[in-house]
Write a protein that holds these residues in place. Structure first.
Motif, PDB file in Angstrom:
ATOM      1  N   VAL A  89       0.825  -1.207   0.000  1.00 56.21           N
ATOM      2  CA  VAL A  89       0.000   0.000   0.000  1.00 56.21           C
ATOM      3  C   VAL A  89       0.860   1.257   0.000  1.00 56.21           C
ATOM      4  CG1 VAL A  89      -1.960  -1.097   1.145  1.00 56.21           C
ATOM      5  CG2 VAL A  89      -0.231   0.027   2.522  1.00 56.21           C
ATOM      6  N   CYS A  90       0.315   2.345  -0.542  1.00 64.12           N
ATOM      7  CA  CYS A  90       1.000   3.644  -0.553  1.00 64.12           C
ATOM      8  C   CYS A  90       0.917   4.271   0.837  1.00 64.12           C
ATOM      9  CB  CYS A  90       0.364   4.558  -1.601  1.00 64.12           C
ATOM     10  SG  CYS A  90      -1.342   5.029  -1.243  1.00 64.12           S
ATOM     11  N   ARG A  91       1.633   5.361   1.033  1.00 64.15           N
ATOM     12  CA  ARG A  91       1.668   6.028   2.341  1.00 64.15           C
ATOM     13  C   ARG A  91       0.276   6.465   2.796  1.00 64.15           C
ATOM     14  NH1 ARG A  91       5.245   8.288   5.799  1.00 64.15           N
ATOM     15  NH2 ARG A  91       7.001   7.955   4.427  1.00 64.15           N
ATOM     16  N   GLU A  92      -0.529   7.013   1.897  1.00 68.38           N
ATOM     17  CA  GLU A  92      -1.860   7.487   2.275  1.00 68.38           C
ATOM     18  C   GLU A  92      -2.739   6.334   2.766  1.00 68.38           C
ATOM     19  OE1 GLU A  92      -0.430   8.306  -0.731  1.00 68.38           O
ATOM     20  OE2 GLU A  92       0.205  10.305  -0.108  1.00 68.38           O
ATOM     21  N   CYS A  93      -2.752   5.229   2.020  1.00 65.20           N
ATOM     22  CA  CYS A  93      -3.557   4.076   2.429  1.00 65.20           C
ATOM     23  C   CYS A  93      -2.991   3.445   3.696  1.00 65.20           C
ATOM     24  CB  CYS A  93      -3.640   3.051   1.303  1.00 65.20           C
ATOM     25  SG  CYS A  93      -4.645   3.631  -0.095  1.00 65.20           S
ATOM     26  N   TRP A  94      -1.670   3.414   3.821  1.00 65.75           N
ATOM     27  CA  TRP A  94      -1.024   2.871   5.012  1.00 65.75           C
ATOM     28  C   TRP A  94      -1.454   3.653   6.250  1.00 65.75           C
ATOM     29  CZ3 TRP A  94       3.095   5.229   7.861  1.00 65.75           C
ATOM     30  CH2 TRP A  94       3.649   4.412   8.850  1.00 65.75           C
ATOM     31  N   ASN A  95      -1.454   4.982   6.154  1.00 69.88           N
ATOM     32  CA  ASN A  95      -1.882   5.811   7.288  1.00 69.88           C
ATOM     33  C   ASN A  95      -3.324   5.499   7.676  1.00 69.88           C
ATOM     34  OD1 ASN A  95       0.484   7.243   7.775  1.00 69.88           O
ATOM     35  ND2 ASN A  95      -0.009   8.802   6.266  1.00 69.88           N
ATOM     36  N   ARG A  96      -4.165   5.286   6.684  1.00 70.20           N
ATOM     37  CA  ARG A  96      -5.589   5.048   6.926  1.00 70.20           C
ATOM     38  C   ARG A  96      -5.842   3.680   7.569  1.00 70.20           C
ATOM     39  NH1 ARG A  96      -8.908   2.949   3.139  1.00 70.20           N
ATOM     40  NH2 ARG A  96      -7.450   3.555   1.519  1.00 70.20           N
ATOM     41  N   VAL A  97      -5.222   2.610   7.050  1.00 69.27           N
ATOM     42  CA  VAL A  97      -5.548   1.261   7.535  1.00 69.27           C
ATOM     43  C   VAL A  97      -4.759   0.829   8.766  1.00 69.27           C
ATOM     44  CG1 VAL A  97      -6.319   0.483   5.265  1.00 69.27           C
ATOM     45  CG2 VAL A  97      -3.960   0.051   5.964  1.00 69.27           C
ATOM     46  N   SER A  98      -3.680   1.523   9.100  1.00 68.08           N
ATOM     47  CA  SER A  98      -2.871   1.099  10.245  1.00 68.08           C
ATOM     48  C   SER A  98      -3.373   1.659  11.580  1.00 68.08           C
ATOM     49  CB  SER A  98      -1.411   1.491  10.042  1.00 68.08           C
ATOM     50  OG  SER A  98      -1.262   2.895  10.007  1.00 68.08           O
ATOM     51  N   GLN A  99      -4.150   2.712  11.538  1.00 65.96           N
ATOM     52  CA  GLN A  99      -4.619   3.365  12.764  1.00 65.96           C
ATOM     53  C   GLN A  99      -5.647   2.511  13.514  1.00 65.96           C
ATOM     54  OE1 GLN A  99      -3.330   6.328  13.878  1.00 65.96           O
ATOM     55  NE2 GLN A  99      -1.941   6.078  12.151  1.00 65.96           N
ATOM     56  N   ASP A 100      -5.369   2.206  14.768  1.00 62.26           N
ATOM     57  CA  ASP A 100      -6.301   1.475  15.646  1.00 62.26           C
ATOM     58  C   ASP A 100      -6.851   0.213  14.991  1.00 62.26           C
ATOM     59  OD1 ASP A 100      -6.064   3.420  17.703  1.00 62.26           O
ATOM     60  OD2 ASP A 100      -7.453   4.703  16.618  1.00 62.26           O
TER      61      ASP A 100
END
Length: 59
Positions: free
Chosen positions: A33-44
């Motif tokens: 995944v790209c950085r934007e998707c990584w930030n979204r799916v990794s949180q909590d």
């Protein structure tokens, strides 16, 4: 010879020179995944597992 290249994000399909190998759901499937998707799916996310970084420019 240039070794620069890009790969598409498994979630949003945008090409990126840096992708993150992760698991983010109960399937346990590894995706990039790209950085934007990584930030979204990794949180909590209790299913989130980081598996490394893929970079377009190899040393």
């Amino acid at each position: 010879m240039s070794r620069d290249r890009e790969k598409p994000c498994s979630l949003c399909a945008k090409s990126a020179p840096v992708l993150y190998r992760i698991q983010y759901d109960e399937s346990g499937e590894w995706i990039f995944v790209c950085r934007e998707c990584w930030n979204r799916v990794s949180q909590d996310n209790p299913f989130y597992v980081y598996g490394g970084t893929w970079k377009a420019h190899k040393r």
